[in-house]
Write a protein that holds these residues in place. Sequence first.
Motif, PDB file in Angstrom:
ATOM      1  N   PHE A 139       4.985   4.660   6.555  1.00  0.00           N
ATOM      2  CA  PHE A 139       4.709   3.434   6.682  1.00  0.00           C
ATOM      3  C   PHE A 139       4.053   3.160   8.118  1.00  0.00           C
ATOM      4  O   PHE A 139       3.003   2.963   8.517  1.00  0.00           O
ATOM      5  N   ASP A 140       4.041   4.043   9.129  1.00  0.00           N
ATOM      6  CA  ASP A 140       3.437   4.170  10.198  1.00  0.00           C
ATOM      7  C   ASP A 140       1.554   4.147  10.045  1.00  0.00           C
ATOM      8  O   ASP A 140       0.950   4.294  10.684  1.00  0.00           O
ATOM      9  N   THR A 141       1.172   5.547   9.304  1.00  0.00           N
ATOM     10  CA  THR A 141       0.483   5.930   8.488  1.00  0.00           C
ATOM     11  C   THR A 141      -0.507   5.071   8.346  1.00  0.00           C
ATOM     12  O   THR A 141      -1.176   4.891   8.768  1.00  0.00           O
ATOM     13  N   VAL A 142      -0.378   3.819   6.748  1.00  0.00           N
ATOM     14  CA  VAL A 142      -0.763   3.768   6.572  1.00  0.00           C
ATOM     15  C   VAL A 142      -1.601   2.244   7.136  1.00  0.00           C
ATOM     16  O   VAL A 142      -2.145   1.740   7.530  1.00  0.00           O
ATOM     17  N   TYR A 143       0.229   1.919   8.463  1.00  0.00           N
ATOM     18  CA  TYR A 143      -0.761   1.038   9.565  1.00  0.00           C
ATOM     19  C   TYR A 143      -1.877   1.485  10.353  1.00  0.00           C
ATOM     20  O   TYR A 143      -2.292   0.750  10.490  1.00  0.00           O
ATOM     21  N   ARG A 144      -1.295   2.364  10.899  1.00  0.00           N
ATOM     22  CA  ARG A 144      -2.784   2.543  11.412  1.00  0.00           C
ATOM     23  C   ARG A 144      -3.652   3.188  10.860  1.00  0.00           C
ATOM     24  O   ARG A 144      -4.768   2.862  11.591  1.00  0.00           O
ATOM     25  N   ASN A 145      -3.600   2.859   9.589  1.00  0.00           N
ATOM     26  CA  ASN A 145      -5.432   3.445   9.126  1.00  0.00           C
ATOM     27  C   ASN A 145      -5.646   1.794   9.139  1.00  0.00           C
ATOM     28  O   ASN A 145      -6.755   2.042   9.147  1.00  0.00           O
ATOM     29  N   LEU A 146      -4.454   0.464   8.764  1.00  0.00           N
ATOM     30  CA  LEU A 146      -4.804  -0.769   8.015  1.00  0.00           C
ATOM     31  C   LEU A 146      -5.539  -0.566   9.864  1.00  0.00           C
ATOM     32  O   LEU A 146      -6.802  -1.351   9.570  1.00  0.00           O
ATOM     33  N   SER A 147      -4.977  -0.327  10.873  1.00  0.00           N
ATOM     34  CA  SER A 147      -5.759  -0.998  12.367  1.00  0.00           C
ATOM     35  C   SER A 147      -6.463  -0.182  12.256  1.00  0.00           C
ATOM     36  O   SER A 147      -7.356  -1.221  12.676  1.00  0.00           O
ATOM     37  N   LEU A 148      -7.089   1.129  12.258  1.00  0.00           N
ATOM     38  CA  LEU A 148      -8.712   0.944  12.310  1.00  0.00           C
ATOM     39  C   LEU A 148      -9.696   0.948  11.339  1.00  0.00           C
ATOM     40  O   LEU A 148     -10.575   0.405  11.672  1.00  0.00           O
ATOM     41  N   PHE A 149      -8.761   0.592  10.482  1.00  0.00           N
ATOM     42  CA  PHE A 149      -9.739  -0.227   9.233  1.00  0.00           C
ATOM     43  C   PHE A 149     -10.203  -1.695  10.120  1.00  0.00           C
ATOM     44  O   PHE A 149     -11.467  -1.875   9.503  1.00  0.00           O
ATOM     45  N   LYS A 150      -9.524  -2.562   9.972  1.00  0.00           N
ATOM     46  CA  LYS A 150      -9.703  -3.763  10.911  1.00  0.00           C
ATOM     47  C   LYS A 150     -10.487  -3.427  12.461  1.00  0.00           C
ATOM     48  O   LYS A 150     -11.287  -4.332  13.038  1.00  0.00           O
ATOM     49  N   GLU A 151     -10.050  -2.789  12.859  1.00  0.00           N
ATOM     50  CA  GLU A 151     -11.420  -2.729  14.249  1.00  0.00           C
ATOM     51  C   GLU A 151     -12.170  -2.141  13.578  1.00  0.00           C
ATOM     52  O   GLU A 151     -13.789  -2.517  14.570  1.00  0.00           O
ATOM     53  N   LEU A 152     -12.652  -1.566  13.139  1.00  0.00           N
ATOM     54  CA  LEU A 152     -13.784  -1.101  12.699  1.00  0.00           C
ATOM     55  C   LEU A 152     -14.531  -2.267  11.370  1.00  0.00           C
ATOM     56  O   LEU A 152     -15.721  -2.073  11.182  1.00  0.00           O
ATOM     57  N   LEU A 153     -13.885  -3.256  11.294  1.00  0.00           N
ATOM     58  CA  LEU A 153     -14.104  -4.325   9.825  1.00  0.00           C
ATOM     59  C   LEU A 153     -14.569  -3.828   9.357  1.00  0.00           C
ATOM     60  O   LEU A 153     -14.493  -4.492   8.504  1.00  0.00           O
ATOM     61  N   ILE A 154     -13.888  -3.426   8.902  1.00  0.00           N
ATOM     62  CA  ILE A 154     -13.718  -2.957   7.128  1.00  0.00           C
ATOM     63  C   ILE A 154     -12.721  -3.440   6.232  1.00  0.00           C
ATOM     64  O   ILE A 154     -12.930  -4.120   5.662  1.00  0.00           O
ATOM     65  N   ILE A 190       0.496  -0.943  -0.412  1.00  0.00           N
ATOM     66  CA  ILE A 190      -0.809  -0.250  -0.119  1.00  0.00           C
ATOM     67  C   ILE A 190       0.865   1.078   0.073  1.00  0.00           C
ATOM     68  O   ILE A 190       0.743   2.047  -0.693  1.00  0.00           O
ATOM     69  N   GLN A 191       1.905   1.184   0.658  1.00  0.00           N
ATOM     70  CA  GLN A 191       3.081   2.847   0.473  1.00  0.00           C
ATOM     71  C   GLN A 191       3.235   2.247  -0.483  1.00  0.00           C
ATOM     72  O   GLN A 191       3.328   3.853  -1.036  1.00  0.00           O
ATOM     73  N   ALA A 192       4.070   1.187  -1.289  1.00  0.00           N
ATOM     74  CA  ALA A 192       4.955   1.437  -2.326  1.00  0.00           C
ATOM     75  C   ALA A 192       3.365   2.635  -3.656  1.00  0.00           C
ATOM     76  O   ALA A 192       4.269   3.276  -4.513  1.00  0.00           O
ATOM     77  N   ALA A 193       2.332   1.696  -3.283  1.00  0.00           N
ATOM     78  CA  ALA A 193       1.141   2.001  -4.176  1.00  0.00           C
ATOM     79  C   ALA A 193       0.446   3.720  -4.229  1.00  0.00           C
ATOM     80  O   ALA A 193       0.959   4.012  -4.741  1.00  0.00           O
ATOM     81  N   LEU A 194       0.581   4.455  -3.211  1.00  0.00           N
ATOM     82  CA  LEU A 194       0.312   5.997  -2.821  1.00  0.00           C
ATOM     83  C   LEU A 194       1.308   6.252  -2.957  1.00  0.00           C
ATOM     84  O   LEU A 194       1.392   7.528  -2.514  1.00  0.00           O
ATOM     85  N   LYS A 195       2.954   6.005  -2.780  1.00  0.00           N
ATOM     86  CA  LYS A 195       4.132   6.831  -3.110  1.00  0.00           C
ATOM     87  C   LYS A 195       4.284   8.024  -4.009  1.00  0.00           C
ATOM     88  O   LYS A 195       4.829   9.302  -3.209  1.00  0.00           O
ATOM     89  N   ASP A 196       3.440   7.866  -4.913  1.00  0.00           N
ATOM     90  CA  ASP A 196       3.857   8.699  -5.943  1.00  0.00           C
ATOM     91  C   ASP A 196       2.511  10.022  -6.051  1.00  0.00           C
ATOM     92  O   ASP A 196       2.691  11.633  -5.308  1.00  0.00           O
ATOM     93  N   ALA A 197       1.428   9.572  -4.773  1.00  0.00           N
ATOM     94  CA  ALA A 197       0.465  10.398  -4.775  1.00  0.00           C
ATOM     95  C   ALA A 197       0.918  11.239  -3.615  1.00  0.00           C
ATOM     96  O   ALA A 197      -0.057  12.219  -3.214  1.00  0.00           O
ATOM     97  N   TYR A 198       1.445  10.428  -2.813  1.00  0.00           N
ATOM     98  CA  TYR A 198       1.565  11.469  -1.362  1.00  0.00           C
ATOM     99  C   TYR A 198       3.172  10.669  -1.210  1.00  0.00           C
ATOM    100  O   TYR A 198       3.621   9.940  -0.094  1.00  0.00           O
ATOM    101  N   PRO A 199       4.379  11.261  -1.990  1.00  0.00           N
ATOM    102  CA  PRO A 199       5.415  10.952  -1.396  1.00  0.00           C
ATOM    103  C   PRO A 199       5.886  11.364  -0.296  1.00  0.00           C
ATOM    104  O   PRO A 199       6.986  10.434   0.487  1.00  0.00           O
ATOM    105  N   GLY A 200       5.178  11.634   0.659  1.00  0.00           N
ATOM    106  CA  GLY A 200       6.482  11.669   2.656  1.00  0.00           C
ATOM    107  C   GLY A 200       5.366  10.409   3.198  1.00  0.00           C
ATOM    108  O   GLY A 200       5.657  10.886   4.243  1.00  0.00           O
ATOM    109  N   ILE A 201       4.615   9.860   2.793  1.00  0.00           N
ATOM    110  CA  ILE A 201       3.831   8.821   3.517  1.00  0.00           C
ATOM    111  C   ILE A 201       4.816   8.252   4.236  1.00  0.00           C
ATOM    112  O   ILE A 201       5.102   7.034   2.976  1.00  0.00           O
TER     113      ILE A 201
END
Length: 156
Positions: free
Chosen positions: A53-68, A40-51
Amino acid sequence: MNKSEALILLRTKGFKHTDKREDILELFEESGGYLSAKEIQAALKDAYPGISFDTVYRNLSLFKELLILEETELDGEKVFQFHCTEHHHHHLICLRCGKTKTIEVCPMQDLSKLDPDFKVTGHKFEIYGYCKNCQEEMRHKSRKNNHSSMTVSPRA
């Protein structure tokens, strides 16, 4: 679950709508299988050069917690896909491309008879292997490598 349902759920739970979150969800909608945080980080690096790993993982954890999203582990790495909101089922998972296929068989029906006094609170049943497309690509690559690695020695 899909991107639209996930965005509605985030809004109803009081979470901000961000372009990053929407783009992460878009990747899952397009993939049809499991994705790692690194992918995910690699796929988004062009759109968000400074993204990060922590940002990606925090969102994934939130999505998992919400059963998304739901999570499993492939080759020692956590991977995620949209949470299945259909009826109870399990998956065949391709180890190469991460795509999944639903299987209707549940081994718990037979396993629950082993110990009727044991109260099962959840289970996960996944079968790992290679989908037809990946098998063909691997065979093609193998044939190509075998042909290109052949050397001819001149005769003396």
